[in-house]
Design a protein around this motif. Structure first.
Motif, PDB file in Angstrom:
ATOM      1  N   LEU A 108      27.461  33.719  12.946  1.00 25.42           N
ATOM      2  CA  LEU A 108      26.925  33.749  11.586  1.00 25.42           C
ATOM      3  C   LEU A 108      26.159  32.488  11.208  1.00 25.42           C
ATOM      4  CD1 LEU A 108      29.931  35.320   9.641  1.00 25.42           C
ATOM      5  CD2 LEU A 108      27.871  36.453  10.442  1.00 25.42           C
ATOM      6  N   ARG A 109      26.187  31.479  12.057  1.00 23.94           N
ATOM      7  CA  ARG A 109      25.621  30.193  11.643  1.00 23.94           C
ATOM      8  C   ARG A 109      24.155  30.268  11.239  1.00 23.94           C
ATOM      9  NH1 ARG A 109      28.655  26.756  16.369  1.00 23.94           N
ATOM     10  NH2 ARG A 109      30.773  27.010  15.513  1.00 23.94           N
ATOM     11  N   PRO A 110      23.271  30.957  11.989  1.00 21.43           N
ATOM     12  CA  PRO A 110      21.870  31.018  11.540  1.00 21.43           C
ATOM     13  C   PRO A 110      21.722  31.690  10.177  1.00 21.43           C
ATOM     14  CG  PRO A 110      22.047  31.635  13.851  1.00 21.43           C
ATOM     15  CD  PRO A 110      23.444  31.566  13.322  1.00 21.43           C
ATOM     16  N   ALA A 111      22.454  32.790   9.957  1.00 19.96           N
ATOM     17  CA  ALA A 111      22.364  33.485   8.679  1.00 19.96           C
ATOM     18  C   ALA A 111      22.949  32.641   7.549  1.00 19.96           C
ATOM     19  CB  ALA A 111      23.088  34.828   8.752  1.00 19.96           C
ATOM     20  N   VAL A 112      24.061  31.958   7.808  1.00 26.40           N
ATOM     21  CA  VAL A 112      24.691  31.105   6.794  1.00 26.40           C
ATOM     22  C   VAL A 112      23.764  29.949   6.426  1.00 26.40           C
ATOM     23  CG1 VAL A 112      26.547  29.429   6.462  1.00 26.40           C
ATOM     24  CG2 VAL A 112      27.077  31.717   7.298  1.00 26.40           C
ATOM     25  N   MET A 135      10.561  34.076  -0.779  1.00 20.99           N
ATOM     26  CA  MET A 135      12.000  34.253  -0.891  1.00 20.99           C
ATOM     27  C   MET A 135      12.390  35.726  -0.830  1.00 20.99           C
ATOM     28  SD  MET A 135      13.614  31.489  -0.919  1.00 20.99           S
ATOM     29  CE  MET A 135      13.312  29.743  -1.061  1.00 20.99           C
ATOM     30  N   GLY A 136      11.540  36.591  -1.379  1.00 23.84           N
ATOM     31  CA  GLY A 136      11.814  38.016  -1.322  1.00 23.84           C
ATOM     32  C   GLY A 136      11.828  38.568   0.092  1.00 23.84           C
ATOM     33  N   LEU A 137      11.092  37.917   0.993  1.00 24.78           N
ATOM     34  CA  LEU A 137      11.127  38.314   2.401  1.00 24.78           C
ATOM     35  C   LEU A 137      12.369  37.773   3.115  1.00 24.78           C
ATOM     36  CD1 LEU A 137       7.391  37.688   3.425  1.00 24.78           C
ATOM     37  CD2 LEU A 137       8.430  39.770   2.505  1.00 24.78           C
ATOM     38  N   ILE A 138      12.912  36.668   2.610  1.00 27.27           N
ATOM     39  CA  ILE A 138      14.045  36.015   3.271  1.00 27.27           C
ATOM     40  C   ILE A 138      15.371  36.692   2.927  1.00 27.27           C
ATOM     41  CG2 ILE A 138      15.398  33.881   3.391  1.00 27.27           C
ATOM     42  CD1 ILE A 138      12.806  32.330   2.947  1.00 27.27           C
ATOM     43  N   PHE A 139      15.603  36.957   1.632  1.00 26.96           N
ATOM     44  CA  PHE A 139      16.946  37.310   1.181  1.00 26.96           C
ATOM     45  C   PHE A 139      17.537  38.557   1.851  1.00 26.96           C
ATOM     46  CE2 PHE A 139      16.514  34.098  -2.059  1.00 26.96           C
ATOM     47  CZ  PHE A 139      17.832  33.703  -2.269  1.00 26.96           C
ATOM     48  N   PRO A 140      16.861  39.691   1.854  1.00 27.23           N
ATOM     49  CA  PRO A 140      17.522  40.846   2.494  1.00 27.23           C
ATOM     50  C   PRO A 140      17.689  40.682   3.994  1.00 27.23           C
ATOM     51  CG  PRO A 140      15.260  41.376   1.897  1.00 27.23           C
ATOM     52  CD  PRO A 140      15.558  40.043   1.284  1.00 27.23           C
ATOM     53  N   ASN A 141      16.890  39.816   4.597  1.00 27.83           N
ATOM     54  CA  ASN A 141      16.906  39.726   6.058  1.00 27.83           C
ATOM     55  C   ASN A 141      17.991  38.808   6.599  1.00 27.83           C
ATOM     56  OD1 ASN A 141      14.647  41.403   7.284  1.00 27.83           O
ATOM     57  ND2 ASN A 141      13.650  40.453   5.516  1.00 27.83           N
ATOM     58  N   PHE A 142      18.371  37.759   5.879  1.00 26.99           N
ATOM     59  CA  PHE A 142      19.510  36.997   6.404  1.00 26.99           C
ATOM     60  C   PHE A 142      20.802  37.787   6.192  1.00 26.99           C
ATOM     61  CE2 PHE A 142      19.193  34.722   2.179  1.00 26.99           C
ATOM     62  CZ  PHE A 142      20.444  35.035   1.674  1.00 26.99           C
ATOM     63  N   GLN A 143      20.826  38.657   5.163  1.00 25.81           N
ATOM     64  CA  GLN A 143      21.995  39.524   4.999  1.00 25.81           C
ATOM     65  C   GLN A 143      22.074  40.540   6.140  1.00 25.81           C
ATOM     66  OE1 GLN A 143      20.928  40.728   0.947  1.00 25.81           O
ATOM     67  NE2 GLN A 143      22.789  39.759   0.213  1.00 25.81           N
ATOM     68  N   ALA A 144      20.928  41.110   6.496  1.00 26.84           N
ATOM     69  CA  ALA A 144      20.908  42.050   7.616  1.00 26.84           C
ATOM     70  C   ALA A 144      21.239  41.347   8.926  1.00 26.84           C
ATOM     71  CB  ALA A 144      19.531  42.715   7.708  1.00 26.84           C
ATOM     72  N   MET A 145      20.748  40.119   9.085  1.00 26.90           N
ATOM     73  CA  MET A 145      21.000  39.370  10.310  1.00 26.90           C
ATOM     74  C   MET A 145      22.500  39.115  10.484  1.00 26.90           C
ATOM     75  SD  MET A 145      18.828  36.092  11.652  1.00 26.90           S
ATOM     76  CE  MET A 145      19.345  34.949  10.373  1.00 26.90           C
ATOM     77  N   ALA A 146      23.183  38.784   9.389  1.00 29.69           N
ATOM     78  CA  ALA A 146      24.635  38.571   9.465  1.00 29.69           C
ATOM     79  C   ALA A 146      25.362  39.872   9.794  1.00 29.69           C
ATOM     80  CB  ALA A 146      25.141  37.999   8.144  1.00 29.69           C
ATOM     81  N   ALA A 147      24.959  40.962   9.136  1.00 36.60           N
ATOM     82  CA  ALA A 147      25.616  42.255   9.386  1.00 36.60           C
ATOM     83  C   ALA A 147      25.428  42.703  10.826  1.00 36.60           C
ATOM     84  CB  ALA A 147      25.071  43.306   8.430  1.00 36.60           C
ATOM     85  N   ASN A 148      24.255  42.441  11.386  1.00 39.20           N
ATOM     86  CA  ASN A 148      23.969  42.862  12.760  1.00 39.20           C
ATOM     87  C   ASN A 148      24.672  41.997  13.799  1.00 39.20           C
ATOM     88  OD1 ASN A 148      22.329  44.780  11.647  1.00 39.20           O
ATOM     89  ND2 ASN A 148      20.402  43.793  12.209  1.00 39.20           N
ATOM     90  N   ALA A 149      25.207  40.855  13.391  1.00 37.19           N
ATOM     91  CA  ALA A 149      25.820  39.934  14.347  1.00 37.19           C
ATOM     92  C   ALA A 149      27.301  40.197  14.566  1.00 37.19           C
ATOM     93  CB  ALA A 149      25.631  38.490  13.880  1.00 37.19           C
TER      94      ALA A 149
END
Length: 409
Positions: free
Chosen positions: A223-227, A327-341
């Protein structure tokens, strides 16, 4: 480099009720931010009371988000959302009653201060259940490739709440401050009703835990990159929100009321542009979360750097719009990145960890930003721009490393 490919527990979820609950919850949270300043002035309380109340809510949100996410894994998403919204509504109602009494001189300054700070702290503690549980619920019901789009739908609802909440609260506050709080307290009741009636009951994710699986560590390497991304993004947004009023007044030599108007316009631009950016994420499903984060951080950095150089109100608003688009491009994608990890039985804990990182950014960002602002108004914006560009380079480097690992024999 290896990544997990979690499988959703079930394949069907109507995001509409969840998005409505997120919208109303965000409206209630942002309504308080719009009302607390006038409320403190009306009650003749010192300004630090407003700051302390917002900080107290942010701290408890940060401390309890991961715990709530774990409870969702163990007990199910819907029960946690019901408890969170019910307690949120009760505490908000108590806050409205207390402030009504204070405004009518039935409660003194000390009592009003205690109610304001304690109620906001409890609101943060219970609302902390909602964002990680909503994100985990989406992760439960979507495949990895679908998650950025689904998270963007949830993010659009939150962005709309950021616009409508302060606007509605500001309008009602002009009529009666206490009634603006009563109206805000009714919003989580609406959310509670929608969750109760229209969200499905699903088995707890912990039922999918493999035998002998260990609980997720606090600093899980997956989770470190997403966090890191979540912390940086939320810290940047918090700095932008807190400083815009000061910047408008100081740089353009505006009176306080006009400075507040410019700040309100800037934050409206932020909410609207966030929704526009997340439409791109919803529709361009072939772009991966790290690719979106790389592009979004680079664009947001340009916006922050532009604010540091803005010499007109129009340029300030344009730069805030550019910043929000990134920021609108960032927010949903770090959430998805964490879920996918992570695995299905870890989704709540992962979403809670991410929400805690965002809470930390929300608490630390304004402190650092205001301290730097006293040295130079441009300094916090330039520091954030540099941090976002560093994030873009770091994410791009990870993408390149993943491509090399995939191509290696």
């Amino acid at each position: 480099m290896t990544t997990t490919v979690p499988t959703p527990a079930t394949a069907s979820l109507s995001i509409g009720p969840l998005a409505f609950a997120a919208l109303t919850g965000t409206m209630a949270m942002m309504a308080f931010v719009a009302v607390v300043g006038p409320l403190v002035r009306q009650l003749s309380l010192p300004e630090w009371v407003a700051g302390l109340s917002v900080t107290a809510g942010g701290v408890l949100w940060m401390l309890l988000a991961r715990w709530w996410g774990g409870v969702g894994d163990q007990c199910g998403r819907k029960p946690v959302l019901l408890v969170g919204f019910a307690a949120f509504a009760l505490v908000y109602g108590a806050l409205a009653l207390g402030m009504h009494g204070a405004l009518h001189h039935h409660i003194g300054a000390l009592g009003a201060t205690v109610i304001l700070v304690a109620a906001r702290a409890l609101i943060g503690a219970f609302y902390a259940a909602v964002p990680p549980t909503a994100a985990a619920l989406i992760a439960d019901h979507t495949l990895p490739a679908e998650r950025p789009s689904a998270m963007a739908k949830l993010g659009s609802a939150n962005a709309l709440g950021m616009v409508l909440g302060p606007a509605a609260a500001g309008w009602l506050a002009g009529i009666d401050l206490a009634w603006s709080l009563y109206a805000a307290a009714a919003l989580p009741v609406l959310a509670l009703t929608v969750v109760w009636l229209w969200l499905p009951n699903t088995p707890p994710a912990a039922s999918q835990r493999p035998p002998g699986a260990q609980p997720m560590p606090l600093l899980d390497a997956r989770l470190r990159p997403a966090v890191l991304t979540g912390f940086a993004a939320m810290g940047a947004v918090a700095i932008a929100q807190v400083l815009v009023g000061f910047l408008a007044i100081d740089r353009f030599k505006l009176p306080v009321d006009q400075g507040a108007r410019v700040a309100g316009l800037a934050l409206t631009c932020v909410g609207c542009t966030l929704m526009v950016a997340q439409q791109f994420v919803m529709r361009l499903k072939t772009v991966s979360p790290p690719q979106w984060i790389t592009v979004g951080a680079a664009i947001a950095g340009i916006g922050f750097a532009g604010v540091a150089a803005a010499q007109s109100q129009a340029m300030l608003l344009a730069c805030y719009a550019v910043m929000a688009f990134g920021m609108g491009l960032i927010f949903p994608n770090f959430q998805a990145m964490a879920a996918n990890a992570v695995q299905p039985h870890e989704q709540g804990a992962a979403a809670g960890t991410l929400s805690a990182a965002q809470g930390f950014g929300m608490v630390l960002g304004p402190i650092v930003g205001t301290l730097l602002y006293t040295q130079s108004p441009a300094l916090p914006y330039l520091l954030v721009a540099a941090g976002l560009w560093a994030l873009a380079l770091f994410t791009f480097w990870r993408l390149q490393a993943a491509d090399r690992a995939t191509q290696a024999p």
